[in-house]
Scaffold this motif. Structure first.
Motif, PDB file in Angstrom:
ATOM      1  N   SER A 194      -9.291  14.587   7.980  1.00  0.00           N
ATOM      2  CA  SER A 194      -9.961  13.580   7.156  1.00  0.00           C
ATOM      3  C   SER A 194      -9.237  13.398   5.829  1.00  0.00           C
ATOM      4  CB  SER A 194     -11.414  13.996   6.916  1.00  0.00           C
ATOM      5  OG  SER A 194     -12.045  13.114   6.027  1.00  0.00           O
ATOM      6  N   GLU A 195      -8.776  14.505   5.256  1.00  0.00           N
ATOM      7  CA  GLU A 195      -8.070  14.426   3.972  1.00  0.00           C
ATOM      8  C   GLU A 195      -6.736  13.706   4.118  1.00  0.00           C
ATOM      9  OE1 GLU A 195      -7.815  18.458   2.817  1.00  0.00           O
ATOM     10  OE2 GLU A 195      -9.955  18.667   2.354  1.00  0.00           O
ATOM     11  N   VAL A 196      -6.015  13.981   5.209  1.00  0.00           N
ATOM     12  CA  VAL A 196      -4.719  13.322   5.379  1.00  0.00           C
ATOM     13  C   VAL A 196      -4.909  11.831   5.642  1.00  0.00           C
ATOM     14  CG1 VAL A 196      -4.395  13.579   7.887  1.00  0.00           C
ATOM     15  CG2 VAL A 196      -2.429  13.604   6.377  1.00  0.00           C
ATOM     16  N   ALA A 197      -6.007  11.475   6.307  1.00  0.00           N
ATOM     17  CA  ALA A 197      -6.286  10.048   6.508  1.00  0.00           C
ATOM     18  C   ALA A 197      -6.459   9.345   5.172  1.00  0.00           C
ATOM     19  CB  ALA A 197      -7.531   9.876   7.371  1.00  0.00           C
ATOM     20  N   ALA A 198      -7.146  10.002   4.245  1.00  0.00           N
ATOM     21  CA  ALA A 198      -7.323   9.418   2.913  1.00  0.00           C
ATOM     22  C   ALA A 198      -5.998   9.340   2.169  1.00  0.00           C
ATOM     23  CB  ALA A 198      -8.327  10.247   2.115  1.00  0.00           C
ATOM     24  N   ALA A 199      -5.174  10.394   2.298  1.00  0.00           N
ATOM     25  CA  ALA A 199      -3.872  10.392   1.623  1.00  0.00           C
ATOM     26  C   ALA A 199      -2.950   9.321   2.194  1.00  0.00           C
ATOM     27  CB  ALA A 199      -3.219  11.774   1.739  1.00  0.00           C
ATOM     28  N   LEU A 200      -2.969   9.155   3.515  1.00  0.00           N
ATOM     29  CA  LEU A 200      -2.116   8.142   4.140  1.00  0.00           C
ATOM     30  C   LEU A 200      -2.552   6.730   3.763  1.00  0.00           C
ATOM     31  CD1 LEU A 200      -1.729   9.720   7.700  1.00  0.00           C
ATOM     32  CD2 LEU A 200       0.103   9.385   6.028  1.00  0.00           C
ATOM     33  N   ALA A 201      -3.829   6.564   3.466  1.00  0.00           N
ATOM     34  CA  ALA A 201      -4.312   5.235   3.083  1.00  0.00           C
ATOM     35  C   ALA A 201      -3.667   4.763   1.784  1.00  0.00           C
ATOM     36  CB  ALA A 201      -5.829   5.246   2.942  1.00  0.00           C
ATOM     37  N   GLY A 202      -3.190   5.704   0.969  1.00  0.00           N
ATOM     38  CA  GLY A 202      -2.570   5.337  -0.293  1.00  0.00           C
ATOM     39  C   GLY A 202      -1.059   5.237  -0.250  1.00  0.00           C
ATOM     40  N   THR A 203      -0.451   5.376   0.921  1.00  0.00           N
ATOM     41  CA  THR A 203       1.001   5.309   1.025  1.00  0.00           C
ATOM     42  C   THR A 203       1.477   3.868   1.123  1.00  0.00           C
ATOM     43  OG1 THR A 203       0.880   5.574   3.436  1.00  0.00           O
ATOM     44  CG2 THR A 203       1.149   7.578   2.117  1.00  0.00           C
ATOM     45  N   LEU A 204       2.635   3.595   0.547  1.00  0.00           N
ATOM     46  CA  LEU A 204       3.194   2.249   0.586  1.00  0.00           C
ATOM     47  C   LEU A 204       4.495   2.181   1.366  1.00  0.00           C
ATOM     48  CD1 LEU A 204       2.610   0.971  -3.071  1.00  0.00           C
ATOM     49  CD2 LEU A 204       1.375   0.303  -1.008  1.00  0.00           C
ATOM     50  N   THR A 205       5.306   3.231   1.292  1.00  0.00           N
ATOM     51  CA  THR A 205       6.616   3.220   1.928  1.00  0.00           C
ATOM     52  C   THR A 205       6.713   4.321   2.962  1.00  0.00           C
ATOM     53  OG1 THR A 205       7.624   4.752   0.333  1.00  0.00           O
ATOM     54  CG2 THR A 205       7.592   2.395  -0.253  1.00  0.00           C
ATOM     55  N   ARG A 262       2.070   0.228   8.568  1.00  0.00           N
ATOM     56  CA  ARG A 262       1.769  -0.492   7.322  1.00  0.00           C
ATOM     57  C   ARG A 262       2.947  -0.393   6.349  1.00  0.00           C
ATOM     58  NH1 ARG A 262      -3.105   2.380   7.816  1.00  0.00           N
ATOM     59  NH2 ARG A 262      -2.446   3.750   6.113  1.00  0.00           N
ATOM     60  N   ALA A 263       3.542   0.794   6.271  1.00  0.00           N
ATOM     61  CA  ALA A 263       4.651   1.002   5.338  1.00  0.00           C
ATOM     62  C   ALA A 263       5.865   0.156   5.719  1.00  0.00           C
ATOM     63  CB  ALA A 263       5.028   2.485   5.300  1.00  0.00           C
ATOM     64  N   ARG A 264       6.157   0.053   7.011  1.00  0.00           N
ATOM     65  CA  ARG A 264       7.306  -0.744   7.439  1.00  0.00           C
ATOM     66  C   ARG A 264       7.092  -2.211   7.053  1.00  0.00           C
ATOM     67  NH1 ARG A 264      11.129  -0.068  11.406  1.00  0.00           N
ATOM     68  NH2 ARG A 264      11.358   1.996  10.470  1.00  0.00           N
ATOM     69  N   ARG A 265       5.878  -2.717   7.250  1.00  0.00           N
ATOM     70  CA  ARG A 265       5.595  -4.102   6.871  1.00  0.00           C
ATOM     71  C   ARG A 265       5.705  -4.282   5.356  1.00  0.00           C
ATOM     72  NH1 ARG A 265       1.097  -3.985  10.942  1.00  0.00           N
ATOM     73  NH2 ARG A 265       1.817  -5.181  12.737  1.00  0.00           N
ATOM     74  N   PHE A 266       5.173  -3.319   4.612  1.00  0.00           N
ATOM     75  CA  PHE A 266       5.243  -3.416   3.153  1.00  0.00           C
ATOM     76  C   PHE A 266       6.695  -3.404   2.681  1.00  0.00           C
ATOM     77  CE2 PHE A 266       5.865  -1.335  -0.921  1.00  0.00           C
ATOM     78  CZ  PHE A 266       5.069  -2.102  -1.758  1.00  0.00           C
ATOM     79  N   GLU A 267       7.499  -2.491   3.222  1.00  0.00           N
ATOM     80  CA  GLU A 267       8.884  -2.390   2.777  1.00  0.00           C
ATOM     81  C   GLU A 267       9.646  -3.681   3.068  1.00  0.00           C
ATOM     82  OE1 GLU A 267       9.917   2.364   2.862  1.00  0.00           O
ATOM     83  OE2 GLU A 267      10.544   1.134   4.542  1.00  0.00           O
ATOM     84  N   THR A 268       9.345  -4.295   4.211  1.00  0.00           N
ATOM     85  CA  THR A 268      10.026  -5.550   4.544  1.00  0.00           C
ATOM     86  C   THR A 268       9.668  -6.639   3.547  1.00  0.00           C
ATOM     87  OG1 THR A 268      10.045  -4.962   6.887  1.00  0.00           O
ATOM     88  CG2 THR A 268      10.353  -7.278   6.327  1.00  0.00           C
ATOM     89  N   GLN A 269       8.363  -6.799   3.290  1.00  0.00           N
ATOM     90  CA  GLN A 269       7.929  -7.829   2.345  1.00  0.00           C
ATOM     91  C   GLN A 269       8.378  -7.505   0.924  1.00  0.00           C
ATOM     92  OE1 GLN A 269       3.728  -7.740   2.929  1.00  0.00           O
ATOM     93  NE2 GLN A 269       3.805  -8.658   4.963  1.00  0.00           N
ATOM     94  N   HIS A 270       8.209  -6.231   0.557  1.00  0.00           N
ATOM     95  CA  HIS A 270       8.563  -5.794  -0.794  1.00  0.00           C
ATOM     96  C   HIS A 270      10.053  -5.977  -1.050  1.00  0.00           C
ATOM     97  CE1 HIS A 270       8.496  -3.156  -4.338  1.00  0.00           C
ATOM     98  NE2 HIS A 270       9.544  -2.546  -3.827  1.00  0.00           N
ATOM     99  N   GLY A 271      10.871  -5.590  -0.080  1.00  0.00           N
ATOM    100  CA  GLY A 271      12.311  -5.718  -0.250  1.00  0.00           C
ATOM    101  C   GLY A 271      12.749  -7.163  -0.356  1.00  0.00           C
ATOM    102  N   THR A 272      12.166  -8.028   0.474  1.00  0.00           N
ATOM    103  CA  THR A 272      12.530  -9.444   0.425  1.00  0.00           C
ATOM    104  C   THR A 272      12.168 -10.051  -0.921  1.00  0.00           C
ATOM    105  OG1 THR A 272      12.197  -9.650   2.807  1.00  0.00           O
ATOM    106  CG2 THR A 272      12.168 -11.679   1.521  1.00  0.00           C
ATOM    107  N   ALA A 273      10.951  -9.753  -1.399  1.00  0.00           N
ATOM    108  CA  ALA A 273      10.510 -10.320  -2.670  1.00  0.00           C
ATOM    109  C   ALA A 273      11.376  -9.831  -3.821  1.00  0.00           C
ATOM    110  CB  ALA A 273       9.043  -9.943  -2.920  1.00  0.00           C
ATOM    111  N   GLN A 274      11.689  -8.529  -3.835  1.00  0.00           N
ATOM    112  CA  GLN A 274      12.473  -8.016  -4.951  1.00  0.00           C
ATOM    113  C   GLN A 274      13.926  -8.472  -4.881  1.00  0.00           C
ATOM    114  OE1 GLN A 274      12.175  -4.571  -7.050  1.00  0.00           O
ATOM    115  NE2 GLN A 274      10.193  -3.903  -6.267  1.00  0.00           N
TER     116      GLN A 274
END
Length: 712
Positions: free
Chosen positions: A178-189, A332-344
């Motif tokens: 349960s704790e790792v699920a909460a920690a993973l929810a806050g990961t971006l990359t 989720r992280a792979r999608r974020f990195e793709t969008q984040h990298g393109t925008a930056q």
């Protein structure tokens, strides 16, 4: 009933008539049962003897509570739960042995009801206090308990059979899930996901090593590993993990699980025989490898032990659930990195890749995206030489956080350069931009374009700055006092309206002497929710005045961190220092190979020695540069560039990489440091440090203040 946990003492001499051998069973049979309600063992009822044999032969913790007093007879497994209460608990009433918990709900009353009424009882999970070992430390432990009536050959209830298993570890594992699920929810990359996944695997399953692998998207793989006992300080936990790259046909168990989509469990063998890279891999004998179970990211999680290990159904289920959660976070992280990298990349491609390198005017800039870094913004900066030899500097803000805002920013920046090269007068440049923004608004069918700009011209020979502003925050100048201290003052420039409103910006000219530093900034530097703008401006001014030096790179870092609290706006800063004396500069291209850090150390030592820099400064600079070079090569996997600049007051060293594993990393000063020694080394040996993003990578820098004897 369990009461304590500890090792079971073995009696030195078995009693008369006891079977040969040793261990807790011998101690139980050798006990003087004649003085208990059970009576001599030879007189026990046949059915009772069968129950006793069952108890003593069982690997599960089992006990017999006999007669009206419920006196205890138990096996080795139950003795381990009793700990220091064994062997004195043999033949004693259960209410005495467990006096501290007998009255608790679900304990004594349940056992007595089972004995009196013949009601069997099963409780899958209950929490009871236990005394651990000889230290008398009371802990809350979780048990699964079962009670059944025991009948003699005549059918009469003569006791209660107890089966008890401590499930504290399993419960803790489920809680950690349960704790790792909460920690993973806050990961971006994926870096974040790997860090959380490995920390969780090590603490939950206690393996000798854990590894996490993901596909590179182009056929290859990369893996990161943690070894039990590996010393990681708080700073290391914030570092990007050290990924190891491998080809598409790599046969590591985690990769095989990712490729096949099926888990594998090795009880005893050499699962890493073909892929071992060091002694840690070679020692692994048992390993579980599970796929992440996502269609977006192919990956796997593996845990291994140096001794044979039996993978229980519960452990396999927990590993599978863990891999599922980690897989969702990785997707989720792979999608974020793709969008984040393109925008930056879009954002930074519209910013200058290189700022002018001048002998008396030193320039630095910094840009941090707002919101979540997932969208391009409209803040921009620029510095360029004008035909008359002066330096043009600009910082502006186009409202919005989307591709359209970034595109307009690019148009405004390009037009400003063109206008300034034709007529560098600040008022004329902003007047031309005003007409451009009006035209852009008409084309878009809106009058809501909001663009602010501060543009200035620095004439180093005349030691003056001429500045105009169109609705932008007034720039700040750090100046030296006669007593050697510094203060910061805002330029009294007529504010003027934002561009596109037909305003006529005013112009002001102020002194800009050697030793002064100009700071232009966007409103994201000083604006915070529930705080007045004047408070933010005052905080920024105070921080710049108290900075250790007027070096522009250091002041950019100070400015972006000056006002506490988060901001959803973009942050852009441009600093220009009018140096007291020309600085000395040198640079070195660093190839991505193992010998590179030693080559950097040799080159830097020689260069600083030639410049007669004090040995204490050389030692600190060489150590920090070696660490940052190693960090850049490991994390970026590409060649790097080391630049040094020695001015009248400080030594500045920067290490720039040219790649970030295909994506653009977030520009935060707490995400890059040296592996193994952590941020503490850089913080301890330098006077200021930070990280800056660039178009194609990141730059880590530090500065060390130098004594007067080291001034060039």
């Amino acid at each position: 009933m369990p009461g304590t946990v500890g090792r079971v003492p073995t009696p030195a001499t078995p009693g008369p008539g006891a079977p040969t051998g040793s261990g807790p069973t011998v101690g139980v049979l050798a006990h003087d049962w004649a003085n208990t309600p059970l009576g001599p063992a030879d007189d026990w009822d046949v059915a009772l003897q069968a129950v006793v044999e069952l108890v003593l032969a069982s690997p599960m913790p089992m006990a017999l509570a006999y007669g009206d007093d419920l006196v205890l007879l138990y096996n080795a497994g139950y003795a381990e739960l009793l700990g220091t209460k064994h062997p004195s608990a043999l033949g004693r009433p259960a209410s005495e042995v467990f006096a501290e918990i007998w009255a608790l709900p679900g304990v004594g009353a349940v056992i007595e009801r089972c004995y009196r009424q013949g009601e069997a009882f099963l409780e899958k999970e209950s929490t009871l206090p236990l005394v651990r070992g000889h230290s008398a430390t009371v802990e809350q432990a979780v048990f699964t308990r079962g009670y059944s009536p025991v009948r003699d050959s005549a059918g009469q209830i003569v006791g209660v059979l107890t089966v008890a298993a401590e499930t504290t570890h399993v419960t803790e594992q489920l809680q950690s899930l349960s704790e790792v699920a909460a920690a993973l929810a806050g990961t971006l990359t994926l870096d974040d996901v790997a860090r959380v996944a490995l920390r969780y695997a090590i603490t939950t399953f206690d393996p000798d090593q854990a590894s996490f692998a993901v596909d590179e998207g182009g056929g290859g793989w990369r893996m990161v590993r943690r070894v039990r006992g590996e010393l990681l300080d708080e700073a290391d936990e914030r570092l990007p993990p050290l990924w190891r790259r491998a080809p598409a046909d790599w046969s590591a168990p985690a990769v095989q699980a990712a490729r096949s989509g099926a888990p594998s469990f090795t009880r005893d063998g050499q699962p890493l025989r073909d892929t071992a890279v060091d002694r840690h891999d070679q020692k692994i004998r048992a390993m579980a490898a599970l796929p992440l179970g996502t269609s977006v990211v192919r990956g796997g999680l593996a845990v291994g032990y140096q001794v044979p290990h039996t993978w229980s159904p519960a452990e396999r289920a927990l590993l599978a659930a863990s891999a599922e959660l980690i897989g969702q976070a990785a997707e989720r992280a792979r999608r974020f990195e793709t969008q984040h990298g393109t925008a930056q990349l879009l954002q930074r491609s519209m910013l200058p890749e290189h700022l002018p390198d001048l002998p008396r005017l030193r320039i630095a800039a910094r840009y941090d995206p707002g919101v979540d870094g997932n969208a391009a913004g409209g803040d921009f900066y620029d510095a360029f030489l004008l035909p008359n030899g002066s330096l043009g500097v600009v910082l502006g803000d186009v409202a919005g956080h989307d591709v359209q805002a970034a595109a307009r920013m690019g148009q405004v920046r390009a037009a400003l350069r063109a206008l300034a090269l034709a007529d560098p007068t600040p008022a004329a440049v902003l007047g031309g931009l005003d007409r451009l923004v009006t035209s852009l608004g008409a084309e878009a069918g809106t009058h809501e374009l909001f663009v602010t700009v501060a543009f200035g011209v620095i004439d180093a020979e005349r030691r003056e700055l001429t500045l105009s502003s169109a609705g932008h925050p007034a720039p700040l100048i750090r100046r030296g006092d006669p007593d050697g201290r510094f203060h910061a003052e805002y330029v009294d420039v007529p504010p003027g309206p934002p561009l596109g409103l037909g305003g006529r910006p005013g112009t002001t000219t102020v002194p800009f002497r050697p030793g002064d530093t100009l700071l232009l900034f966007s409103d994201g530097v000083v604006e915070r929710r529930r705080q007045s703008l004047s408070a933010g401006l005052a905080t920024l001014s105070d921080a710049i005045a108290k900075a250790g030096s007027g070096d522009p790179r250091a002041l950019c870092a100070v400015a972006t961190a000056a006002v506490p609290g988060g901001t959803e706006d973009d942050v852009a800063v441009l600093a220009v220092e009018h140096a007291l004396k020309p600085s000395r500069s040198a640079s070195m291209e660093v190839p991505a190979e193992p010998t590179a850090p030693s080559r950097v150390r040799h080159w830097l030592t020689g260069q600083l020695t030639e410049w007669q820099v004090p040995e204490s400064v050389i030692g600190a600079a060489v150590l920090c540069t070696s660490e940052l070079t190693t960090n850049a090569l490991l994390h970026a996997g590409t060649a790097a560039r080391v630049e040094i600049d020695l001015s009248a007051e400080r030594l500045l060293v920067s290490v720039a990489d040219s790649g970030t594993r295909g994506t653009v990393t977030r520009a935060r000063t707490d995400t890059l440091s040296s592996r193994g020694r952590g941020l503490g080394l850089i913080e301890e040996l330098s006077d200021a440090w930070g990280t800056d993003p660039s178009v194609r990578g990141s730059t880590v820098w530090f500065e060390i203040l130098t004594p007067p004897a080291a001034h060039p």
